[in-house]
Design an enzyme around this catalytic site. Structure first.
Site, PDB file in Angstrom:
ATOM      1  N   LYS A 129       0.816  -1.216   0.000  1.00 17.18           N
ATOM      2  CA  LYS A 129       0.000   0.000   0.000  1.00 17.18           C
ATOM      3  C   LYS A 129       0.853   1.270   0.000  1.00 17.18           C
ATOM      4  O   LYS A 129       0.353   2.341  -0.299  1.00 17.18           O
ATOM      5  CB  LYS A 129      -0.954  -0.008   1.198  1.00 17.18           C
ATOM      6  CG  LYS A 129      -2.022  -1.085   1.061  1.00 17.18           C
ATOM      7  CD  LYS A 129      -3.023  -1.043   2.187  1.00 17.18           C
ATOM      8  CE  LYS A 129      -4.143  -2.042   1.997  1.00 17.18           C
ATOM      9  NZ  LYS A 129      -3.733  -3.441   2.286  1.00 17.18           N
ATOM     10  N   ASP A 130       2.145   1.137   0.303  1.00 16.24           N
ATOM     11  CA  ASP A 130       3.042   2.296   0.224  1.00 16.24           C
ATOM     12  C   ASP A 130       3.072   2.892  -1.188  1.00 16.24           C
ATOM     13  O   ASP A 130       3.171   4.107  -1.337  1.00 16.24           O
ATOM     14  CB  ASP A 130       4.474   1.901   0.627  1.00 16.24           C
ATOM     15  CG  ASP A 130       4.603   1.710   2.133  1.00 16.24           C
ATOM     16  OD1 ASP A 130       3.928   2.432   2.884  1.00 16.24           O
ATOM     17  OD2 ASP A 130       5.383   0.839   2.553  1.00 16.24           O
TER      18      ASP A 130
END
Ligand SMILES: *Cc1c(COP(=O)(O)O)cnc(C)c1O
Length: 432
Positions: A107-108
Site C-alpha cells: 500500500k506504500d
C-alpha cells in the site's frame, strides 16, 4: 486524463476531480475512459529501463499531457523510490516482494503516489486538504507514512481499538505532526461508517476540504500497476508463460494487474487468491456475486466481505463474466492450510512468507498441477514482521524485524480515544 463513473458512463471528470473527490456522487467508481496500450518497442527494451523509468512510461501513457512531463517525472521519482524485486524460489515459482517501502506493505506505492499527486494539484491554489481514512490495519500505516509532512495536507486516521496489531497501531500513532489518530471503541465497520457519514455532513465539509485515501481512490490504483511491469522485466528472459497470484481483499491490487494486462503487459493469467472470505473466487466458480459479512482470519488485511473494487474488475471486462473468467482463476484456503503452507515455504526454500503471501503461493502450486508450463509469481503484499504473532507461532524461526519497524515500535503512542458514534467524532472535529 478523463475518468467515468461505473454507475454512469456520462459522468466524466478529470484526474484532479477524481482524486480529490475519491468517490463519484452516484456511488460508482472512477475508471479511465481510455486505456492506452504501451508500444512494442517499450516491451522489447524493458530491461533497459529502471523501475522509475517504467513507472514514468506507464503513468505518462495513462495521464497523458494532463500533468506536464517534468512534474510527472518528479512525482514518480519521489513516490517510487524503493525497489520491487522478484525473488525466485526455484525455476517455476517466485515472489514479487512489495514490502520494501516505509510501512512495509504494498500500500506504500498507492499512498505515496497519491500524496504526491494531491500535493501537485493543490500547490498553486494554496488549498488545504484533510484526508479522512478508516483502517483495519495496513492502510493507515501506509497513508500515515505516505502523507507525513506533506505541505497542505492533514491526515486523520480512524482505527478500531484493540483490533489492529501492536506494530500496526504504532505506525499510525507515533508520527505526529500532520498525522492524527482517532482510536475508536468499536469495529472497523464502525470506523468506516463514521467516515462515510462525515463525507455527507454539511458542517464538516464546510469546515474541512475532505478527501478519502482508501483503496477506491484512483490515485492508489494507478501506481499499483507499475510493479507488474517491473516484475515482468525481471522474469522476461526466462521466456515462459506467466501467472501472477494476487492475495486479495478489496481487489485493488488484482485490478491494477489486470489494468497492466490491458495496457499490453504480456502476462497470461492471474489468480484471485483469498482466505475464507472467498466472495470473488466463489463468483468465478459460479457466476453469482454474493457479498457476506467478513470473517476474521490470520491474513486479516484480506478479511473483506464486500470487496470495494469488484465493480472495477467487471468494468475492465465490460461486465463479461466469461471474458473475466478466462483471464482470472479463483482460489481460497482456510487459516489451517495457510499455516501449513507458510511452514512448507520455509522448509523448502528457507523463506519466511507472511500469511497473505503464503495464500498466493498455495494458489500457484494448485494452478501448476494442471499448467506446468507456467512460471508462477505470487505477490508478497507485506513484510512477515508485520504479522509477528502468526509467523513466530508457525515457523521454527523468529521473523526479523526491519530497523524502521523497530524504530516505530519503540516510540510512544498518541491517539484520541472516542466512542463509535458519528456525533462524538464530529464534535471532536468541529472543536479543533
Ligand atoms: C491491503 C492488503 C491486501 C489486500 O489488497 P487488496 O488490494 O485490497 O486486494 C493483501 N495483503 C496485505 C498485506 C494488505 O495490506
Amino acid at each position: 486524463m478523463q475518468l467515468y463513473s461505473t454507475n454512469n458512463q456520462d459522468n466524466i471528470v478529470d484526474l484532479k476531480e477524481a482524486v480529490l473527490q475519491s468517490l463519484p456522487k452516484d456511488k460508482g467508481l472512477y475508471m479511465p475512459t481510455h486505456i492506452p496500450k504501451l508500444s512494442n518497442e517499450f516491451f522489447e527494451n524493458i530491461e533497459d529501463y529502471s523501475f522509475a523509468d517504467i513507472a514514468f512510461e506507464v503513468a505518462k501513457s495513462l495521464i497523458g499531457d494532463y500533468i506536464e512531463v517534468g512534474a510527472l517525472r518528479g512525482i514518480i521519482d519521489r513516490a517510487i523510490n524503493f525497489p520491487a524485486p522478484v525473488v525466485m524460489h526455484d525455476e517455476a515459482v517466485g515472489t514479487l516482494e512489495l514490502f520494501h517501502g516505509p510501512s512495509l506493505a504494498f500500500k506504500d506505492f498507492g499512498a505515496r503516489f497519491m500524496a504526491e499527486l494531491i500535493s501537485h494539484f493543490i500547490k498553486r491554489e494554496e488549498k488545504h486538504v484533510t484526508i479522512l481514512v478508516a483502517t483495519s490495519g495496513d492502510t493507515g500505516g501506509a497513508v500515515a507514512a505516505g502523507f507525513y509532512n506533506t505541505p497542505g495536507i492533514e491526515v486523520i486516521i480512524l482505527y478500531p481499538k484493540g483490533k489492529v496489531s501492536d506494530l500496526q497501531e504504532k505506525q499510525l500513532t507515533t508520527l505526529g505532526n500532520n498525522i492524527t489518530a482517532l482510536e475508536i471503541e468499536g469495529t472497523f465497520d464502525d470506523c468506516q461508517a463514521i467516515v462515510k457519514e462525515a463525507f455527507l455532513d454539511p458542517q464538516l465539509t464546510e469546515k474541512y476540504n475532505l478527501s478519502s485515501a482508501n483503496s477506491i481512490n484512483i490515485a492508489r490504483l494507478i501506481p499499483q500497476s507499475f510493479y507488474y511491469f517491473e516484475a515482468y522485466k525481471q522474469i522476461k528472459k526466462r521466456g515462459k508463460k506467466t501467472v501472477f497470484s494476487v492475495p486479495s481483499g478489496n481487489f485493488g491490487n488484482l485490478t491494477a494487474g489486470l489494468l497492466a494486462k490491458k495496457m499490453g503487459l504480456p502476462i497470461d493469467h492471474f489468480i484471485a487468491a483469498t482466505n475464507i472470505n472467498n466472495i470473488v473466487p466463489k463468483y468465478l466458480e459460479t457466476g453469482i456475486y454474493k457479498p457476506k459479512p467478513s470473517v476474521a482470519t490470520i491474513s486479516n488485511a484480506m478479511d473483506v466481505g464486500s470487496p470495494s473494487n469488484f465493480t472495477r474488475l467487471l468494468a475492465l471486462y465490460d461486465n463479461d463474466y466469461e471474458a473475466l473468467k478466462s483471464d482470472v482463476s479463483g482460489f481460497y484456503i482456510s487459516d489451517h492450510v495457510d499455516k501449513i503452507v507458510m511452514k512448507d515455504i520455509y522448509d523448502q526454500y528457507s523463506y519466511v512468507a507472511d500469511p497473505h503471501g503464503a495464500i498466493g503461493y498455495a494458489a500457484i502450486k494448485e494452478f501448476q498441477k494442471k499448467n506446468d508450463d507456467y512460471i508462477g509469481i505470487y505477490l508478497e503484499t507485506a513484510h512477515p514482521a508485520k504479522f509477528l504473532d502468526v509467523v513466530n507461532d508457525v515457523l521454527p524461526v523468529k521473523a526479523k524485524v526491519p530497523a524502521r519497524l523497530q524504530a516505530v515500535a519503540d516510540k510512544e503512542k498518541v491517539a484520541h480515544l472516542l466512542k463509535p458514534e458519528f456525533k462524538g467524532v464530529k464534535d471532536w472535529l468541529m472543536k479543533r
